[in-house]
Design an enzyme around this catalytic site. Structure first.
Site, mmCIF file in Angstrom:
data_model
loop_
_atom_site.group_PDB
_atom_site.id
_atom_site.type_symbol
_atom_site.label_atom_id
_atom_site.label_comp_id
_atom_site.label_asym_id
_atom_site.label_seq_id
_atom_site.Cartn_x
_atom_site.Cartn_y
_atom_site.Cartn_z
ATOM 1 N N ASP A 29 -9.467 4.467 1.553
ATOM 2 C CA ASP A 29 -8.122 3.919 1.369
ATOM 3 C C ASP A 29 -8.393 2.492 0.911
ATOM 4 O OD1 ASP A 29 -5.785 2.347 1.803
ATOM 5 O OD2 ASP A 29 -4.971 3.965 3.001
ATOM 6 N N HIS A 30 -8.196 2.216 -0.388
ATOM 7 C CA HIS A 30 -8.720 0.942 -0.890
ATOM 8 C C HIS A 30 -7.995 -0.265 -0.296
ATOM 9 C CE1 HIS A 30 -5.453 1.147 -3.891
ATOM 10 N NE2 HIS A 30 -5.637 -0.142 -4.077
ATOM 11 N N HIS A 62 -1.672 3.815 2.340
ATOM 12 C CA HIS A 62 -1.788 2.351 2.414
ATOM 13 C C HIS A 62 -0.756 1.709 3.363
ATOM 14 C CE1 HIS A 62 -4.181 3.337 -0.974
ATOM 15 N NE2 HIS A 62 -3.224 3.304 -1.881
HETATM 16 O O1 LIG Z 1 -3.464 4.007 -4.526
HETATM 17 C C1 LIG Z 1 -2.689 3.495 -5.319
HETATM 18 O O2 LIG Z 1 -2.567 2.160 -5.317
HETATM 19 C C2 LIG Z 1 -2.063 1.490 -6.462
HETATM 20 C C3 LIG Z 1 -1.703 0.086 -5.990
HETATM 21 O O3 LIG Z 1 -2.863 -0.547 -5.582
HETATM 22 P P1 LIG Z 1 -2.981 -2.139 -5.660
HETATM 23 O O4 LIG Z 1 -4.320 -2.437 -5.088
HETATM 24 O O5 LIG Z 1 -2.848 -2.511 -7.108
HETATM 25 O O6 LIG Z 1 -1.844 -2.670 -4.854
HETATM 26 C C4 LIG Z 1 -0.876 2.184 -7.056
HETATM 27 O O7 LIG Z 1 -0.557 1.597 -8.292
HETATM 28 C C5 LIG Z 1 -1.218 3.634 -7.300
HETATM 29 O O8 LIG Z 1 -0.053 4.314 -7.772
HETATM 30 C C6 LIG Z 1 -1.725 4.287 -6.058
HETATM 31 O O9 LIG Z 1 -2.241 5.581 -6.381
#
Ligand SMILES: O=C1O[C@H](COP(=O)(O)O)[C@@H](O)[C@H](O)[C@H]1O
Ligand SMILES: NC(=O)C1=CN([C@@H]2O[C@H](COP(=O)(O)OP(=O)(O)OC[C@H]3O[C@@H](n4cnc5c(N)ncnc54)[C@H](OP(=O)(O)O)[C@@H]3O)[C@@H](O)[C@H]2O)C=CC1
Length: 497
Positions: free
Chosen positions: A180-181, A243
């Site tokens: 989960d980045h 997230h």
């Molecule tokens: O996992 C995802 O995250 C991005 C948003 O990530 P961020 O680090 O740029 O806040 C989102 O655009 C994408 O749809 C989703 O799959």
């Protein structure tokens, strides 16, 4: 087992020609390499269907690194560790070739049989690859065999359970690293430190002193070229299930008994378990959805490529999560996330309760503001504490002041990118910032009810123009509790240390 040094290891990357690998994984590996975090014994095998060879692959890796950073020293040495094998994930012969090359590189770089299998591929392949890795002997080595797996982990609880059962036939839970980045973001990791390393906050972190918590993750982009995937997901499954709920859990959990991954995880799981479950009848009291229509020079969601012109998919979600436990009874955690919003920003606002009796006032009968703790996740990183102070020279009159810490200058230059941290953690065997199966299962069971209620009911979409702050219903959600969303542009962190 967590190690401080990065052990020698072979990374086998499935989906090596794809978007994620190009935009995030190669630049992250390069940064780790430059910082000396990759042991000299490191090698990468990239696989995908394309008939590339080592040279084409190395050029591709080099280009992706050069597109993401101005610094390119040691780049040729770096790419010399990369190897490519054309591969079809459902064909056993492909895995036999892969095993032969992996064994050769194991000897050449003295990797001790340590392997990181990184699945940067469409999720329908995750189970098949995991099974082949075991059946075709790739996990059969002296060293560790870890599976790093991208999101989405299933599309609901039953599919996640099925996928989990499939990968658990080949890997133990301790060797599965579900990405989960957001958990790799500096300020998301800082939530625990802010809470548990400050005498100022922990005693106040409960329903006696906090009136509500607001978490916003807004994006300016639309779905871009991911319409096909997004139609099956929507903002609820794309952002909330993972997230957003992960941030909620970090804010709500009890202090862990140690910083070991198991201890932190079990507190997060306890937090997930105390979330008030919704029913089909209560979903609309707690959650609202939106979909963007056309805006200034941008199409509406229903006009995007691979999107149904009558789509019922939400590009925006706002909701209220309640915890039925001793610490949080009665305190709403509001979350909202959406595409095509006015700004790209992720922030957490902790709003404290008003003092029991106020002796002070502000000029022109303005109400005194509550204390806020704002955690700036991105694009700026920092913390702001909103306080009230005496207005100079005016007896009894107050003025709002902000105490800010902004992670800027050298600190932010050196802040590792989320993927860089997570890859490094997986190599070192630190699974703290990855999602454990129990967390995944509990968050799916919370979200599944919302998805079901929305599937059964056609929404009046579109209900917000692209480039605006979302549907009116999201404001009403807070208004009925006597709150409002703190405007993000009012909360900017001051850039000073
Ligand atoms: O996992 C995802 O995250 C991005 C948003 O990530 P961020 O680090 O740029 O806040 C989102 O655009 C994408 O749809 C989703 O799959
Ligand atoms: N892109 C992003 O920003 C993010 C992606 N993710 C996740 O990461 C994963 C990968 O996403 P992304 O990189 O965007 O996807 P892409 O579609 O860009 O890449 C898919 C990769 O899989 C390979 N592939 C497809 N079919 C096969 C097959 N049968 N056998 C072998 N290889 C195959 C493709 O290469 P080839 O065509 O050469 O076979 C390609 O390398 C997904 O789970 C996604 O949800 C998560 C967060 C963000």
């Amino acid at each position: 087992m967590k190690q401080t040094e990065t052990p020698a290891a072979l990374t086998i990357l499935f989906g090596a020609t794809g978007d994620l690998a190009k935009r995030k994984l190669y630049p992250s590996l390069y940064r780790l390499y430059r910082k000396g975090h990759l042991s000299s014994g490191f090698a990468v095998i990239g696989t995908a269907r394309r008939e590339w060879d080592n040279d084409i692959f190395r050029e591709h890796v080099k280009k992706s690194v050069m597109e993401s950073t101005n610094i390119q020293d040691q780049i040729d040495e770096f790419i010399s560790h990369f190897y490519y094998l054309p591969h079809d994930v459902s064909d056993s012969n492909s895995y036999a070739e892969l095993r032969t090359l992996a064994n050769e590189l194991d000897s050449k770089y003295s990797l001790g049989g340590n392997r990181l299998f990184y699945l940067a591929m469409a999720p329908e392949f995750f189970g098949t690859i995991a099974e082949h890795l075991k059946l075709d002997g790739l996990t059969d080595t002296e060293g560790f065999g870890r599976l790093v797996i991208e999101k989405p982990f299933g599309h609901d609880l039953p599919s996640a359970q099925e996928l989990n059962a499939q990968i658990r036939r080949s890997f133990d839970e301790k060797d599965i690293y579900r990405i989960d980045h957001y958990l790799g973001k500096e300020m998301v990791q800082n939530i625990e430190t802010i809470r548990f390393a400050n005498a100022l906050f922990e005693p106040l972190w409960n329903s006696r002193y906090i009136s509500n918590i607001q978490i916003t993750s807004s994006e300016t982009l639309g779905v871009e070229e991911r319409g096909g995937y997004y139609e099956t997901s929507g903002a609820l499954k794309d952002m909330v299930q993972n997230h957003m709920l992960q941030m909620v859990a970090l804010l709500a959990m009890e202090p862990p008994i140690s910083l070991q991954d198991d201890d932190i995880r079990s507190e997060k799981v306890r937090a997930f378990r105390s979330m008030r479950p919704l029913t089909l009848e209560t979903v609309n009291d707690y959650f609202v959805r939106g979909q963007y229509g056309p805006g200034d020079h941008v199409p509406g969601y229903r006009e995007e490529i691979n999107v149904d012109p009558d789509s019922n998919t939400e590009t925006y979600v706002a909701g209220k999560v309640m915890f039925d436990n001793f610490r949080w009874a009665g305190v709403p955690f509001y979350i909202r996330t959406g595409k095509r919003m006015p700004l790209k920003s992720t922030k957490i606002v902790v709003q404290f309760k008003d003092i029991p009796m106020n002796l002070y006032y502000r000029p022109d009968d303005q109400e005194m503001e509550p204390n806020l703790l704002v955690i700036h996740i991105q694009p700026e990183e920092g913390i702001t504490l909103h306080l009230n102070a005496k207005k100079s020279g005016r007896q009894l009159q107050t003025t709002p002041v902000k105490l800010s810490y902004a992670n800027n200058g050298e600190d932010i230059m050196n802040t590792p990118e989320a993927y860089e941290k997570l890859i490094h953690d997986a190599m070192r065997g630190d699974s703290t910032n990855f999602t454990h199966w129990d967390e995944v299962a509990l968050s799916w069971s919370f979200v599944d009810v919302i998805a079901e209620a929305w599937r059964n009911e056609k929404a009046a979409f579109p209900n917000y123009p692209a480039g605006t702050k979302g549907p009116k219903a999201a404001d009403e959600l807070l208004e009925k509790d006597g709150f409002f969303w703190w405007p993000l542009n009012m909360l900017d962190v001051d850039v000073c240390n």
